[in-house]
Scaffold this active site. Structure first.
Site, PDB file in Angstrom:
ATOM      1  N   ARG A 261      39.008 -61.028  27.213  1.00 44.96           N
ATOM      2  CA  ARG A 261      40.175 -61.901  27.244  1.00 44.96           C
ATOM      3  C   ARG A 261      41.694 -61.011  27.178  1.00 44.96           C
ATOM      4  O   ARG A 261      41.735 -59.838  26.822  1.00 44.96           O
ATOM      5  CB  ARG A 261      40.374 -62.531  25.950  1.00 44.96           C
ATOM      6  CG  ARG A 261      39.142 -63.507  25.668  1.00 44.96           C
ATOM      7  CD  ARG A 261      39.066 -64.408  24.469  1.00 44.96           C
ATOM      8  NE  ARG A 261      37.842 -65.178  24.181  1.00 44.96           N
ATOM      9  CZ  ARG A 261      37.629 -65.768  23.148  1.00 44.96           C
ATOM     10  NH1 ARG A 261      38.353 -65.834  22.139  1.00 44.96           N
ATOM     11  NH2 ARG A 261      36.474 -66.380  22.893  1.00 44.96           N
ATOM     12  N   ARG A 276      41.670 -58.409  17.574  1.00 42.45           N
ATOM     13  CA  ARG A 276      42.151 -59.117  18.748  1.00 42.45           C
ATOM     14  C   ARG A 276      41.986 -58.071  19.881  1.00 42.45           C
ATOM     15  O   ARG A 276      43.111 -57.665  20.455  1.00 42.45           O
ATOM     16  CB  ARG A 276      43.654 -59.779  18.594  1.00 42.45           C
ATOM     17  CG  ARG A 276      44.064 -60.572  19.522  1.00 42.45           C
ATOM     18  CD  ARG A 276      45.158 -61.454  19.337  1.00 42.45           C
ATOM     19  NE  ARG A 276      45.516 -62.301  18.419  1.00 42.45           N
ATOM     20  CZ  ARG A 276      44.865 -63.427  17.943  1.00 42.45           C
ATOM     21  NH1 ARG A 276      44.576 -64.295  19.194  1.00 42.45           N
ATOM     22  NH2 ARG A 276      45.080 -64.039  17.013  1.00 42.45           N
ATOM     23  N   GLU A 348      40.282 -65.931  10.837  1.00 43.24           N
ATOM     24  CA  GLU A 348      39.166 -66.568  11.467  1.00 43.24           C
ATOM     25  C   GLU A 348      38.093 -65.692  12.131  1.00 43.24           C
ATOM     26  O   GLU A 348      38.363 -64.629  12.600  1.00 43.24           O
ATOM     27  CB  GLU A 348      39.911 -67.142  12.443  1.00 43.24           C
ATOM     28  CG  GLU A 348      38.880 -68.029  13.621  1.00 43.24           C
ATOM     29  CD  GLU A 348      39.341 -68.275  14.921  1.00 43.24           C
ATOM     30  OE1 GLU A 348      38.418 -68.383  15.999  1.00 43.24           O
ATOM     31  OE2 GLU A 348      40.363 -68.343  15.135  1.00 43.24           O
ATOM     32  N   SER A 351      34.599 -70.408  15.278  1.00 40.50           N
ATOM     33  CA  SER A 351      35.170 -71.675  15.325  1.00 40.50           C
ATOM     34  C   SER A 351      34.180 -72.578  15.881  1.00 40.50           C
ATOM     35  O   SER A 351      33.472 -72.128  17.031  1.00 40.50           O
ATOM     36  CB  SER A 351      36.402 -71.296  16.573  1.00 40.50           C
ATOM     37  OG  SER A 351      36.993 -72.677  16.435  1.00 40.50           O
ATOM     38  N   ARG A 390      34.710 -58.630  14.425  1.00 35.62           N
ATOM     39  CA  ARG A 390      35.580 -59.108  13.210  1.00 35.62           C
ATOM     40  C   ARG A 390      34.397 -58.926  11.926  1.00 35.62           C
ATOM     41  O   ARG A 390      35.006 -58.946  10.764  1.00 35.62           O
ATOM     42  CB  ARG A 390      35.952 -60.614  13.399  1.00 35.62           C
ATOM     43  CG  ARG A 390      37.243 -60.718  14.432  1.00 35.62           C
ATOM     44  CD  ARG A 390      37.788 -62.054  14.595  1.00 35.62           C
ATOM     45  NE  ARG A 390      38.992 -61.862  15.483  1.00 35.62           N
ATOM     46  CZ  ARG A 390      39.839 -62.864  15.311  1.00 35.62           C
ATOM     47  NH1 ARG A 390      39.929 -63.808  14.655  1.00 35.62           N
ATOM     48  NH2 ARG A 390      40.812 -62.778  16.299  1.00 35.62           N
TER      49      ARG A 390
END
Length: 425
Positions: A261, A276, A348, A351, A390
Site C-alpha cells: 500500500r 503502517r 486496529e 477489520s 501488527r
C-alpha cells in the site's frame, strides 16, 4: 456497486446515506443519463416491434404468393437503424456504470452515525491491560535493541516504511502466519488459498479499489497490473463472472499474502515501527454468502479473528465502525483493536466487513438457488485474521520483560520450536 434501479427509485435515500458517510454525491448526471437511455431504449423497442410486425407481413405475402421485396427492403432498413441505436446505447451504459463505480455502499440501519473514529461504538472488551512494574518500551525500540528488527537497513534497501526482520522476529512472523491459518482452516472450516500477489484492473475495480483509490496502489510499470493491497482482491475475484451453486454457499476462504500500500494521505501517521508499512503480511478471510445469511456470517468471521487474539492472550476490544469511518465497499464493519502499551490505548489489528452485494455487482458474481432459478448476486464478506506485523508488534509490547526480553505466548511456542523467550544474544 449499487443497483442502478435502486438508485433511480431512491435518489433522496442514496444522497442521504452518502451524507451520513460524510460524502456528497451529485446524481444529476446519473438521472440525465438514465432518462436519455430510457428514451433511446424506447425508440429501439418501437423499431423492434415494427420489424417483428414487418417480418410477419413478409411471411403472409410469401404464403399468398405475392411480391414481398419492398417490405423486405424496409425490414432491412429498420434492422440497420436498430443496430445504430443499439451502438448509441452503449455509451449511456458505460457512463452510468462509471458514475455508479464512484458511489459508496449504503450503510446498514444498525450502523452508528458519525463522521470519524470518534463516532465508533465499542461492542465488547476482552481482557485487561497488563499492569507493568517498569516503564514499557515501544516495539520498535525492543526489536532494535534485540537486533531482530532493522528499520535503518530496510530504508537503505528500499526506503522508509519497510522493515528487515531478523532471527526470532522473522521466525515469529512466519509462526503467526501458520498459527492463524491453522485455526481458520482446521477449526473454522475455511479453505486455504495461495492466490496471485498481483491483480489486474478488473479485479481491483470489482473490490472497489479502482477507480476511486488508485493513489493507494502500487502499479507495475509497463504492465496492466498492480501489487495487491490485500488478499481480499484476489480472493473476491476467484468467482468473478461466474454463477455459483447456491446449495454450496457459504464458501469460506483464508489466504496469506504480502500486502502493498502506498499509504497515500497518511503522511506523518504511525511512521515508526510495524504499524503502517508499505509492505506487510496479512492472513485474510473471505466469505461468499447467501444474502439472508451474511449478517450471521459477519459475526462468524469476527469471532474467528477474535479467537486468534484470545489464544495469544492479548487484550482487545471490538468496535462497530460508524457511517463515516467505514470502508468504501462496506455496509457494516467491526474493527478489532488490540491494546498497545506504547500508545496507552488500542490499535486496529483486524477489520471485518459485510459488503452485501456491492462487490458482487461490480464483479458479476451470482448464484442460483436451484438449476431453474433466476441468478441472484451473492453477498461478500472479508476480514483480517490477522494483520501479522501488527500482531508481532502487539506481542512484543505486551509480553516484554524488564530489561527488554520478550516472552513468547504459550499458544505460539509449538510454532517456534518450543522457544519461550526472546532475549539479547
Amino acid at each position: 456497486m449499487l443497483d442502478p434501479k435502486f438508485v433511480l427509485e431512491n435518489v433522496d435515500l442514496v444522497v442521504q446515506k452518502c451524507a451520513l458517510r460524510g460524502i456528497k454525491v451529485d446524481l444529476e448526471e446519473f438521472l440525465h443519463l438514465s432518462e436519455a437511455k430510457k428514451a433511446a431504449l424506447h425508440k429501439v423497442e418501437e423499431l423492434r416491434a415494427r420489424r417483428n410486425k414487418a417480418s410477419e407481413d413478409v411471411a403472409k405475402l410469401k404464403r399468398a404468393g405475392q411480391d414481398a421485396s419492398a417490405l423486405i427492403a424496409e425490414t432491412k432498413l429498420v434492422g440497420d437503424r436498430i443496430k445504430i441505436l443499439e451502438e448509441e446505447l452503449k455509451p449511456y451504459d458505460e457512463q452510468i456504470r462509471l458514475t455508479l463505480l464512484n458511489i459508496p455502499n449504503m450503510p446498514e440501519d444498525s450502523v452508528p452515525v458519525g463522521f470519524d473514529s470518534s463516532g465508533n461504538v465499542e461492542a465488547r472488551r476482552v481482557g485487561e491491560p497488563r499492569d507493568f512494574d517498569f516503564e514499557p518500551q515501544a516495539h520498535w525500540d525492543l526489536g532494535t535493541r534485540l537486533g531482530i528488527l532493522d528499520f535503518d537497513r530496510a530504508a537503505k534497501i528500499t526506503g522508509s516504511r519497510f522493515t528487515v526482520y531478523m532471527a526470532e522476529a522473522a521466525r515469529m512472523e512466519r509462526a503467526l502466519i501458520n498459527f492463524m491459518l491453522d485455526i481458520h482452516t482446521r477449526e473454522r472450516g475455511f479453505t486455504e488459498v495461495i492466490p496471485p500477489f498481483i491483480a489486474n484492473e478488473a479485479s481491483l475495480t470489482g473490490t472497489g479499489n479502482l477507480p476511486k483509490f488508485a493513489q493507494d496502489l502500487f502499479k507495475l510499470e509497463g504492465y496492466p497490473w498492480y501489487l495487491v493491497p490485500t488478499a481480499e482482491v484476489p480472493l473476491t475475484n476467484i468467482y468473478r463472472d461466474e454463477i455459483l451453486d447456491g446449495t454450496h454457499l457459504p464458501r469460506r476462504f483464508a489466504a496469506y499474502t504480502p500486502c502493498f500500500r502506498s499509504e497515500a494521505g497518511s503522511y506523518g501517521k504511525d511512521i515508526r515501527g510495524l504499524i503502517r508499512q508499505h509492505q506487510f503480511n496479512k492472513v485474510e478471510m473471505m466469505i461468499f454468502s447467501l444474502p439472508e445469511n451474511s449478517t450471521n456470517e459477519l459475526e462468524y468471521m469476527t469471532a474467528g479473528a477474535e479467537e486468534i487474539l484470545k489464544r495469544l492472550g492479548l487484550t482487545y476490544r471490538v468496535v462497530t465502525l460508524c457511517t463515516g469511518d467505514m470502508g468504501f465497499a462496506s455496509r457494516k464493519t467491526y474493527d478489532l483493536e488490540v491494546w498497545m502499551p506504547s500508545r496507552h490505548g488500542f490499535m486496529e489489528i483486524s477489520s471485518c466487513s459485510n459488503c452485501g452485494d456491492f462487490q458482487a455487482r461490480r464483479s458479476n458474481i451470482r448464484f442460483r438457488r436451484d438449476p431453474k432459478a433466476k441468478p441472484e448476486f451473492v453477498h461478500t464478506l472479508n476480514g483480517s485474521g490477522l494483520a501479522v506485523g501488527r500482531t508481532v508488534a502487539a506481542i512484543f509490547e505486551n509480553y516484554q520483560q524488564e530489561g527488554g526480553a520478550i516472552d513468547v505466548p504459550q499458544a505460539l511456542r509449538p510454532y517456534m520450536n518450543g522457544l519461550n523467550r526472546i532475549s539479547r544474544s
